[in-house]
Motif scaffolding. Structure first.
Motif, PDB file in Angstrom:
ATOM      1  N   LYS A 182       0.820  -1.222   0.000  1.00  0.00           N
ATOM      2  CA  LYS A 182       0.000   0.000   0.000  1.00  0.00           C
ATOM      3  C   LYS A 182       0.849   1.266   0.000  1.00  0.00           C
ATOM      4  CE  LYS A 182      -3.792  -2.414   0.230  1.00  0.00           C
ATOM      5  NZ  LYS A 182      -4.506  -2.657  -1.013  1.00  0.00           N
ATOM      6  N   GLU A 183       2.120   1.139  -0.394  1.00  0.00           N
ATOM      7  CA  GLU A 183       2.920   2.354  -0.512  1.00  0.00           C
ATOM      8  C   GLU A 183       2.433   3.163  -1.712  1.00  0.00           C
ATOM      9  OE1 GLU A 183       7.192   1.911  -0.921  1.00  0.00           O
ATOM     10  OE2 GLU A 183       7.454   4.086  -1.079  1.00  0.00           O
ATOM     11  N   LEU A 184       2.224   4.468  -1.470  1.00  0.00           N
ATOM     12  CA  LEU A 184       1.809   5.381  -2.544  1.00  0.00           C
ATOM     13  C   LEU A 184       3.051   5.996  -3.166  1.00  0.00           C
ATOM     14  CD1 LEU A 184      -1.143   7.305  -0.879  1.00  0.00           C
ATOM     15  CD2 LEU A 184      -1.299   5.922  -2.955  1.00  0.00           C
ATOM     16  N   LYS A 185       3.137   5.941  -4.488  1.00  0.00           N
ATOM     17  CA  LYS A 185       4.267   6.541  -5.188  1.00  0.00           C
ATOM     18  C   LYS A 185       3.727   7.560  -6.173  1.00  0.00           C
ATOM     19  CE  LYS A 185       7.337   2.722  -4.486  1.00  0.00           C
ATOM     20  NZ  LYS A 185       8.346   1.823  -5.012  1.00  0.00           N
ATOM     21  N   ALA A 186       4.526   8.631  -6.348  1.00  0.00           N
ATOM     22  CA  ALA A 186       4.081   9.703  -7.237  1.00  0.00           C
ATOM     23  C   ALA A 186       5.096   9.908  -8.350  1.00  0.00           C
ATOM     24  CB  ALA A 186       3.903  10.996  -6.450  1.00  0.00           C
ATOM     25  N   GLN A 187       4.604  10.383  -9.492  1.00  0.00           N
ATOM     26  CA  GLN A 187       5.501  10.689 -10.604  1.00  0.00           C
ATOM     27  C   GLN A 187       5.130  12.033 -11.206  1.00  0.00           C
ATOM     28  OE1 GLN A 187       3.270   8.151 -14.071  1.00  0.00           O
ATOM     29  NE2 GLN A 187       4.917   7.140 -13.006  1.00  0.00           N
ATOM     30  N   TYR A 188       6.156  12.719 -11.680  1.00  0.00           N
ATOM     31  CA  TYR A 188       6.024  14.054 -12.257  1.00  0.00           C
ATOM     32  C   TYR A 188       6.061  13.926 -13.769  1.00  0.00           C
ATOM     33  CZ  TYR A 188       7.451  18.915 -13.257  1.00  0.00           C
ATOM     34  OH  TYR A 188       7.541  20.198 -13.723  1.00  0.00           O
ATOM     35  N   MET A 189       5.133  14.615 -14.431  1.00  0.00           N
ATOM     36  CA  MET A 189       5.174  14.603 -15.897  1.00  0.00           C
ATOM     37  C   MET A 189       5.993  15.803 -16.381  1.00  0.00           C
ATOM     38  SD  MET A 189       2.202  14.621 -18.789  1.00  0.00           S
ATOM     39  CE  MET A 189       1.485  13.018 -18.488  1.00  0.00           C
ATOM     40  N   ASN A 190       7.112  15.492 -17.049  1.00  0.00           N
ATOM     41  CA  ASN A 190       7.956  16.552 -17.611  1.00  0.00           C
ATOM     42  C   ASN A 190       7.248  17.190 -18.812  1.00  0.00           C
ATOM     43  OD1 ASN A 190      10.450  16.215 -15.964  1.00  0.00           O
ATOM     44  ND2 ASN A 190      10.362  14.148 -16.844  1.00  0.00           N
ATOM     45  N   PRO A 191       7.685  18.405 -19.209  1.00  0.00           N
ATOM     46  CA  PRO A 191       7.016  19.081 -20.332  1.00  0.00           C
ATOM     47  C   PRO A 191       6.988  18.240 -21.607  1.00  0.00           C
ATOM     48  CG  PRO A 191       8.491  20.596 -19.212  1.00  0.00           C
ATOM     49  CD  PRO A 191       8.718  19.256 -18.592  1.00  0.00           C
ATOM     50  N   ASN A 192       7.973  17.355 -21.817  1.00  0.00           N
ATOM     51  CA  ASN A 192       7.957  16.540 -23.045  1.00  0.00           C
ATOM     52  C   ASN A 192       7.150  15.241 -22.875  1.00  0.00           C
ATOM     53  OD1 ASN A 192       9.578  14.798 -21.624  1.00  0.00           O
ATOM     54  ND2 ASN A 192      11.432  15.158 -22.836  1.00  0.00           N
ATOM     55  N   GLY A 193       6.458  15.113 -21.752  1.00  0.00           N
ATOM     56  CA  GLY A 193       5.563  13.972 -21.559  1.00  0.00           C
ATOM     57  C   GLY A 193       6.213  12.782 -20.872  1.00  0.00           C
ATOM     58  N   THR A 194       7.539  12.778 -20.700  1.00  0.00           N
ATOM     59  CA  THR A 194       8.180  11.684 -19.958  1.00  0.00           C
ATOM     60  C   THR A 194       7.894  11.870 -18.471  1.00  0.00           C
ATOM     61  OG1 THR A 194      10.258  12.892 -19.718  1.00  0.00           O
ATOM     62  CG2 THR A 194      10.032  11.481 -21.667  1.00  0.00           C
ATOM     63  N   LYS A 195       8.043  10.789 -17.711  1.00  0.00           N
ATOM     64  CA  LYS A 195       7.701  10.852 -16.287  1.00  0.00           C
ATOM     65  C   LYS A 195       8.925  10.572 -15.432  1.00  0.00           C
ATOM     66  CE  LYS A 195       2.953   9.938 -17.197  1.00  0.00           C
ATOM     67  NZ  LYS A 195       1.844   9.010 -17.166  1.00  0.00           N
ATOM     68  N   SER A 196       9.050  11.311 -14.331  1.00  0.00           N
ATOM     69  CA  SER A 196      10.167  11.137 -13.408  1.00  0.00           C
ATOM     70  C   SER A 196       9.616  10.852 -12.019  1.00  0.00           C
ATOM     71  CB  SER A 196      11.008  12.408 -13.338  1.00  0.00           C
ATOM     72  OG  SER A 196      11.448  12.788 -14.620  1.00  0.00           O
ATOM     73  N   PRO A 197      10.225   9.885 -11.292  1.00  0.00           N
ATOM     74  CA  PRO A 197       9.731   9.592  -9.948  1.00  0.00           C
ATOM     75  C   PRO A 197       9.895  10.790  -9.015  1.00  0.00           C
ATOM     76  CG  PRO A 197      11.426   8.001 -10.634  1.00  0.00           C
ATOM     77  CD  PRO A 197      11.363   9.057 -11.682  1.00  0.00           C
ATOM     78  N   LEU A 198       8.868  11.034  -8.207  1.00  0.00           N
ATOM     79  CA  LEU A 198       8.908  12.095  -7.198  1.00  0.00           C
ATOM     80  C   LEU A 198       9.222  11.438  -5.853  1.00  0.00           C
ATOM     81  CD1 LEU A 198       5.693  14.059  -8.244  1.00  0.00           C
ATOM     82  CD2 LEU A 198       7.991  15.051  -8.149  1.00  0.00           C
ATOM     83  N   LEU A 199      10.279  11.875  -5.197  1.00  0.00           N
ATOM     84  CA  LEU A 199      10.623  11.300  -3.896  1.00  0.00           C
ATOM     85  C   LEU A 199      10.031  12.158  -2.789  1.00  0.00           C
ATOM     86  CD1 LEU A 199      14.395  10.466  -4.545  1.00  0.00           C
ATOM     87  CD2 LEU A 199      12.381   9.027  -4.923  1.00  0.00           C
ATOM     88  N   PRO A 200       9.217  11.564  -1.911  1.00  0.00           N
ATOM     89  CA  PRO A 200       8.614  12.360  -0.843  1.00  0.00           C
ATOM     90  C   PRO A 200       9.635  12.700   0.249  1.00  0.00           C
ATOM     91  CG  PRO A 200       7.738  10.110  -0.825  1.00  0.00           C
ATOM     92  CD  PRO A 200       8.734  10.178  -1.926  1.00  0.00           C
ATOM     93  N   ALA A 201       9.560  13.939   0.736  1.00  0.00           N
ATOM     94  CA  ALA A 201      10.472  14.400   1.776  1.00  0.00           C
ATOM     95  C   ALA A 201       9.700  15.251   2.769  1.00  0.00           C
ATOM     96  CB  ALA A 201      11.601  15.219   1.142  1.00  0.00           C
ATOM     97  N   PHE A 202      10.285  15.396   3.960  1.00  0.00           N
ATOM     98  CA  PHE A 202       9.621  16.148   5.033  1.00  0.00           C
ATOM     99  C   PHE A 202      10.622  17.097   5.663  1.00  0.00           C
ATOM    100  CE2 PHE A 202       8.349  16.231   9.657  1.00  0.00           C
ATOM    101  CZ  PHE A 202       7.262  17.070   9.485  1.00  0.00           C
TER     102      PHE A 202
END
Ligand SMILES: *[C@@H]1O[C@H](CO)[C@@H](O)[C@H](O)[C@H]1NC(C)=O
Ligand SMILES: *[C@@H]1O[C@H](CO)[C@@H](O)[C@H](O)[C@H]1NC(C)=O
Ligand SMILES: *[C@@H]1O[C@H](CO)[C@@H](O)[C@H](O)[C@H]1NC(C)=O
Length: 237
Positions: A182-202
């Motif tokens: 149940k780990e939630l992972k997020a990804q960022y869509m770059n302007p050219n449509g490719t996706k990069s993993p978003l690392l959560p931080a606090f």
């Protein structure tokens, strides 16, 4: 004999016909999604009396939330060393709920099973029922992730692609879930449509949850108030 049956059949059809609830309870968003139809409009678009009747009959009165179609719950935040830091707060959503009151925990829900998906904000306080709000990210500019020092978590409207808003460039369709942990992972869509993993931080100093591409780069630019790596887990309760 057969005329009696016909009379009975007529009566049954009559009863079904005059009871609008029998006709509407089966039509849920879930069943519509399965058939590839759009979601039902929110109740405020119908006349008030019909909605009150349908809602009262269709749902047990103690049900605190609308029915769930995918994943739903609170977001539990853990430090890299495995210790629990708390839950994502309802407002502002980019902070941890540090008071021992689960009423202030953010509650989210996904409405689809495909990935990436949106996490709709369910409460406790629905700020704007006319426009559903989602847990997403906002970037200062529409630039690749590696050019951004950080990407804050934010309450956004639905945005499948980077979308200009008064906050910056928002994205909401960013989430995936590990079905076992149940780990939630997020990804960022770059302007050219490719996706990069978003690392959560606090950032414990500012009580701020945010995403980075590289925590070491963020911390070298923010050495006074460094952030720690965290992980998000969906807590389905
Ligand atoms: C789903 O259906 C209900 C009515 O049954 C409606 O209130 C709700 O807004 C719909 N849409 C979503 C996105 O939940
Ligand atoms: C785990 O990490 C958190 C955040 O950095 C820290 O506050 C906590 O003391 C650590 N706990 C242990 C047992 O190392
Ligand atoms: C898309 O943009 C990313 C981030 O700038 C870059 O790393 C990648 O090489 C680009 N890919 C293509 C196909 O242009």
């Amino acid at each position: 004999m057969s005329s009696k049956i016909l009379t009975l059949l007529g009566l049954v059809l009559f009863v079904v016909g005059i009871n609008p609830v029998l006709g509407t309870t089966k039509e849920t968003n879930a069943s519509r999604l399965k058939r590839g139809l759009s979601l039902l409009p929110p109740p405020f678009l119908f006349n008030k009396r019909a909605t009150a009747t349908a809602t009262a009959s269709a749902r047990p009165s103690h049900a605190p939330h609308p029915p769930s179609y995918g994943h739903s719950g609170r977001i539990h935040v853990f430090a890299g060393n495995g210790s629990s830091l708390g839950y994502v707060r309802d407002s502002p959503v980019n902070s941890l709920n540090i008071v021992a009151d689960s009423e202030q925990d953010l509650r989210v829900q996904s409405l689809t099973s495909g990935e990436p998906f949106d996490l709709r904000i369910n409460g406790p306080t629905k700020k704007s029922p006319r426009t559903p709000l989602y847990l997403g990210v906002v970037a200062a500019r529409n630039i690749p992730l590696h050019d951004l020092v950080k990407v804050p978590l934010s309450t956004v409207i639905q945005a499948r692609h980077p979308t200009a808003s008064d906050k910056g460039f928002i994205q909401s369709t960013i989430w995936a879930i590990d079905s076992n942990t149940k780990e939630l992972k997020a990804q960022y869509m770059n302007p050219n449509g490719t996706k990069s993993p978003l690392l959560p931080a606090f950032d414990p100093h500012g009580n701020e949850l945010h995403f980075v591409e590289d925590l070491a780069i963020y911390n070298s630019a923010n050495s006074d108030f460094p952030s720690v790596a965290v992980k998000f887990y969906l807590s389905e309760d």
